[in-house]
Write an enzyme that holds these catalytic residues in place. Structure first.
Site, PDB file in Angstrom:
ATOM      1  N   ASN A   7       5.917 -17.858  -2.533  1.00 30.49           N
ATOM      2  CA  ASN A   7       6.974 -17.083  -1.867  1.00 30.49           C
ATOM      3  C   ASN A   7       7.337 -17.825  -0.582  1.00 30.49           C
ATOM      4  OD1 ASN A   7       8.548 -15.250  -0.538  1.00 30.49           O
ATOM      5  ND2 ASN A   7       7.104 -13.546  -0.677  1.00 30.49           N
ATOM      6  N   ARG A  91       9.103 -16.583  -6.133  1.00 30.31           N
ATOM      7  CA  ARG A  91       9.933 -15.461  -5.712  1.00 30.31           C
ATOM      8  C   ARG A  91      11.271 -16.030  -5.222  1.00 30.31           C
ATOM      9  NH1 ARG A  91      10.433 -12.494  -0.069  1.00 30.31           N
ATOM     10  NH2 ARG A  91      11.827 -10.853  -0.752  1.00 30.31           N
ATOM     11  N   HIS A 180      14.049  -5.902  -2.971  1.00 27.43           N
ATOM     12  CA  HIS A 180      12.702  -5.355  -3.248  1.00 27.43           C
ATOM     13  C   HIS A 180      12.530  -5.009  -4.734  1.00 27.43           C
ATOM     14  CE1 HIS A 180      12.471  -3.607   1.115  1.00 27.43           C
ATOM     15  NE2 HIS A 180      11.863  -4.788   1.071  1.00 27.43           N
ATOM     16  N   GLY A 210       8.328  -0.329   4.105  1.00 25.19           N
ATOM     17  CA  GLY A 210       7.589  -1.320   4.894  1.00 25.19           C
ATOM     18  C   GLY A 210       8.408  -1.598   6.132  1.00 25.19           C
ATOM     19  N   ASN A 211       8.278  -2.807   6.635  1.00 21.85           N
ATOM     20  CA  ASN A 211       9.117  -3.193   7.754  1.00 21.85           C
ATOM     21  C   ASN A 211      10.576  -3.200   7.293  1.00 21.85           C
ATOM     22  OD1 ASN A 211       9.429  -3.927  10.365  1.00 21.85           O
ATOM     23  ND2 ASN A 211       9.283  -6.118   9.907  1.00 21.85           N
ATOM     24  N   ARG A 241      16.015  -2.960  11.384  1.00 24.36           N
ATOM     25  CA  ARG A 241      17.383  -2.928  10.839  1.00 24.36           C
ATOM     26  C   ARG A 241      17.956  -1.523  10.923  1.00 24.36           C
ATOM     27  NH1 ARG A 241      15.429  -5.541   5.588  1.00 24.36           N
ATOM     28  NH2 ARG A 241      15.093  -7.698   6.171  1.00 24.36           N
ATOM     29  N   ASP A 283       6.620  -1.184  14.824  1.00 26.08           N
ATOM     30  CA  ASP A 283       5.396  -0.849  14.082  1.00 26.08           C
ATOM     31  C   ASP A 283       5.114   0.648  14.200  1.00 26.08           C
ATOM     32  OD1 ASP A 283       2.584  -0.461  13.395  1.00 26.08           O
ATOM     33  OD2 ASP A 283       2.498  -2.653  13.335  1.00 26.08           O
ATOM     34  N   PHE A 284       4.990   1.261  13.032  1.00 20.02           N
ATOM     35  CA  PHE A 284       4.836   2.717  13.007  1.00 20.02           C
ATOM     36  C   PHE A 284       3.545   3.177  13.691  1.00 20.02           C
ATOM     37  CE2 PHE A 284       8.261   4.572  10.341  1.00 20.02           C
ATOM     38  CZ  PHE A 284       8.987   3.397  10.193  1.00 20.02           C
ATOM     39  N   ARG A 285       2.537   2.306  13.705  1.00 18.66           N
ATOM     40  CA  ARG A 285       1.288   2.695  14.394  1.00 18.66           C
ATOM     41  C   ARG A 285       1.530   2.850  15.885  1.00 18.66           C
ATOM     42  NH1 ARG A 285      -1.599  -1.903  10.950  1.00 18.66           N
ATOM     43  NH2 ARG A 285       0.456  -2.742  11.373  1.00 18.66           N
ATOM     44  N   VAL A 332       4.174   1.275   5.323  1.00 23.30           N
ATOM     45  CA  VAL A 332       4.281   2.655   5.812  1.00 23.30           C
ATOM     46  C   VAL A 332       3.976   3.635   4.668  1.00 23.30           C
ATOM     47  CG1 VAL A 332       5.838   4.354   6.847  1.00 23.30           C
ATOM     48  CG2 VAL A 332       5.986   1.951   7.544  1.00 23.30           C
ATOM     49  N   GLU A 334       2.204   3.264   2.064  1.00 20.88           N
ATOM     50  CA  GLU A 334       0.816   3.257   1.605  1.00 20.88           C
ATOM     51  C   GLU A 334      -0.164   3.799   2.640  1.00 20.88           C
ATOM     52  OE1 GLU A 334      -0.053  -0.807   0.388  1.00 20.88           O
ATOM     53  OE2 GLU A 334       1.797  -0.865  -0.778  1.00 20.88           O
ATOM     54  N   GLU A 384       3.694  -7.360  -5.562  1.00 20.35           N
ATOM     55  CA  GLU A 384       4.797  -8.171  -6.075  1.00 20.35           C
ATOM     56  C   GLU A 384       4.287  -9.467  -6.699  1.00 20.35           C
ATOM     57  OE1 GLU A 384       6.365  -7.073  -2.186  1.00 20.35           O
ATOM     58  OE2 GLU A 384       8.339  -7.591  -2.970  1.00 20.35           O
TER      59      GLU A 384
HETATM   60  P1  ADP Z   1       6.943  -6.159   5.254  1.00 23.62           P
HETATM   61  O1  ADP Z   1       6.297  -6.717   4.000  1.00 23.62           O
HETATM   62  O2  ADP Z   1       8.332  -5.652   5.036  1.00 23.62           O
HETATM   63  O3  ADP Z   1       6.773  -6.982   6.484  1.00 23.62           O
HETATM   64  P2  ADP Z   1       4.856  -4.168   5.106  1.00 23.62           P
HETATM   65  O4  ADP Z   1       5.068  -3.540   3.780  1.00 23.62           O
HETATM   66  O5  ADP Z   1       3.694  -5.069   5.277  1.00 23.62           O
HETATM   67  O6  ADP Z   1       6.181  -4.834   5.610  1.00 23.62           O
HETATM   68  O7  ADP Z   1       4.760  -2.984   6.186  1.00 23.62           O
HETATM   69  C1  ADP Z   1       4.534  -3.279   7.519  1.00 23.62           C
HETATM   70  C2  ADP Z   1       4.598  -1.980   8.304  1.00 23.62           C
HETATM   71  O8  ADP Z   1       3.624  -1.055   7.785  1.00 23.62           O
HETATM   72  C3  ADP Z   1       4.222  -2.183   9.748  1.00 23.62           C
HETATM   73  O9  ADP Z   1       5.370  -2.352  10.522  1.00 23.62           O
HETATM   74  C4  ADP Z   1       3.571  -0.870  10.127  1.00 23.62           C
HETATM   75  O10 ADP Z   1       4.532  -0.108  10.791  1.00 23.62           O
HETATM   76  C5  ADP Z   1       3.259  -0.172   8.828  1.00 23.62           C
HETATM   77  N1  ADP Z   1       1.838   0.176   8.746  1.00 23.62           N
HETATM   78  C6  ADP Z   1       0.820  -0.599   8.336  1.00 23.62           C
HETATM   79  N2  ADP Z   1      -0.351   0.087   8.429  1.00 23.62           N
HETATM   80  C7  ADP Z   1      -0.051   1.320   8.909  1.00 23.62           C
HETATM   81  C8  ADP Z   1      -0.802   2.488   9.238  1.00 23.62           C
HETATM   82  N3  ADP Z   1      -2.117   2.533   9.089  1.00 23.62           N
HETATM   83  N4  ADP Z   1      -0.136   3.553   9.723  1.00 23.62           N
HETATM   84  C9  ADP Z   1       1.205   3.517   9.878  1.00 23.62           C
HETATM   85  N5  ADP Z   1       1.967   2.460   9.586  1.00 23.62           N
HETATM   86  C10 ADP Z   1       1.359   1.367   9.108  1.00 23.62           C
END
Ligand code: ADP
Length: 406
Positions: A7, A91, A180, A210-211, A241, A283-285, A332, A334, A384
């Site tokens: 990828n 990919r 996706h 996700g992001n 975005r 980042d959601f955290r 997010v 997962e 993926e």
């Molecule tokens: P991408 O592949 O699009 O970069 P991911 O699918 O890896 O994105 O998702 C990344 C996002 O997942 C991070 O920005 C974060 O906000 C979120 N994330 C990861 N772990 C957690 C968690 N434990 N709680 C909340 N959000 C999480």
């Protein structure tokens, strides 16, 4: 057969080797800062410590060379000779309307993908560089292209045509493509396995959060709608975005702040989304921690994000006249227990009932709906790379893949 999955991004590259006899991940890695100072490869053989090597890598061919060396490394490698790699799965982001399924890469395919470069100027060129480098360094090894857009090619015209003069579609290919696709397809197939119901008998909504984030409506195994559009900017609110906005805003914003087109683009792609609303983080955290401490803009960003996911879930239930299961996947989807809770809150009249206890789970397959929920809610970690490796193996072994259910 062992399959190498590649990828390629503009300055980074992710790879995995999978033994497809039993679908086991043998090693994976990441190359960063290709063509810059401090190029670095991080490689991990399953079950063994990672190694990290900072070494100059001028271009993608150099980077792939280091990947191949890592794969054959006496201590950290997984093959003695590259001949053990039966095929490479690449990919590729954009195949336009050209390809609705994965396929063997030939000169004609490369030409067609080059023609799609205009549609994905940031993504297709590095994807093509990765293919060219592998072809040069692994002559004779079959290469397969797996396209992010392919799964969405089953959308009917009413889902993909924009209400702008039709010539823009005819002359310039301006339509909704969706992205996706490999992830949506993987989790849809897993959902069918988990529910033990044939995909042909299921109406699914898959939420890749996700992001980057997108939702798809999948009826009888075929994608009939998805939230990303001509580019990945459309649809849900994302990390950085904007997702759906009134298109008139772009012109107005440019006038107000005297912005050139590139800056406006950058704002919508890199500075918007939950980062833009909160002013804190994508980042959601981080957002949840800030929201917990009472930060109102972080709270608002999370609410706006959830609002849009719920909006699409409702729309897709209407489009499919019902839904058997909703799948949550990606970072997010997962991991974010609280976000899944907000998204599913108060949807009982649609037959959606989250089990708050079963929802306390992260990163593994689980049914998280209540037993009396008409719509099953399922958490499925996406994979993926495995989907790419499956397609690659099937195509190289001559198995007709099911991806395109016309
Ligand atoms: P991408 O592949 O699009 O970069 P991911 O699918 O890896 O994105 O998702 C990344 C996002 O997942 C991070 O920005 C974060 O906000 C979120 N994330 C990861 N772990 C957690 C968690 N434990 N709680 C909340 N959000 C999480």
């Amino acid at each position: 057969m062992k399959v190498l999955v590649i990828n390629c991004g503009s300055s980074s590259l992710k790879y995995q080797v999978l033994d497809m006899t039993n679908e086991v991940l043998e090693c994976k890695g990441l190359v960063e800062r290709i063509g810059m100072d401090g190029s670095v490869i991080t490689h991990e053989k399953t079950g063994i410590d990672k190694f990290r090597d900072v070494t100059p890598m001028a271009d993608h061919k150099d980077a792939i060379g280091h990947v191949l060396a890592a794969i054959q490394d006496p201590e950290h490698g997984v093959v003695k000779d590259m001949k053990e790699i039966g095929a490479v799965g690449h990919r590729v982001v954009h195949a336009g309307e050209k390809y609705a399924k994965s396929l063997l890469i030939t000169d004609d395919v490369i030409k067609a993908l080059e023609e799609c470069t205009q549609l994905a100027p940031l993504h297709n060129p590095p994807n093509l560089l990765g293919i060219a480098a592998c072809q040069e360094l692994m002559p004779g090894t079959p290469m397969v292209g797996v396209f992010d857009t392919a799964f969405h090619q089953t959308m009917p015209p009413e889902s993909y045509i924009y209400a702008i003069p039709y010539e823009f579609y005819q002359k310039h290919g301006i339509r909704r493509y969706g992205f996706h696709g490999t992830s949506h397809r993987y989790v849809a197939e897993r959902a069918s396995d988990i529910l033990n119901v044939n995909l042909d008998d299921l109406k699914l909504i898959t939420c890749h959060l996700g992001n980057g984030a997108s939702v798809s409506a999948i009826k009888r195994g075929r994608c009939i709608d998805t939230s990303m559009g001509f580019t990945p900017l459309e649809g849900l609110v994302m990390g950085t975005r904007s997702g759906d906005i009134d298109p008139a805003i772009v012109t107005y914003m440019r006038e107000c702040e005297n912005l050139d087109q590139g800056v406006a683009n950058e704002i919508l792609n890199k500075k918007s989304g939950v980062l833009g609303i909160s002013g804190i983080s994508s980042d959601f955290r981080d957002l949840e921690a800030a929201a917990e401490e009472g930060n109102e803009r972080a709270q608002l960003a999370l609410k706006v994000f959830a609002h849009k996911v719920r909006f699409y879930i409702g729309a897709y239930i209407a489009e499919m006249n019902g839904c058997d299961a909703i799948v949550f996947t990606a970072g997010v989807g997962e991991n974010d227990i609280g976000m899944r809770d907000i998204i599913c809150n108060d949807l009982g009249n649609l037959g959606i009932k989250l089990d708050v206890v079963k929802n306390r789970v992260r990163g593994k397959e689980a049914i998280i709906s209540r037993d009396d929920s008409a719509v099953k809610l399922i958490l499925i970690p996406t994979n993926e790379e495995l989907m790419i490796a499956r397609d690659t193996k099937d195509i190289v072994e001559g198995v007709k893949i099911k991806q395109n259910r016309y």
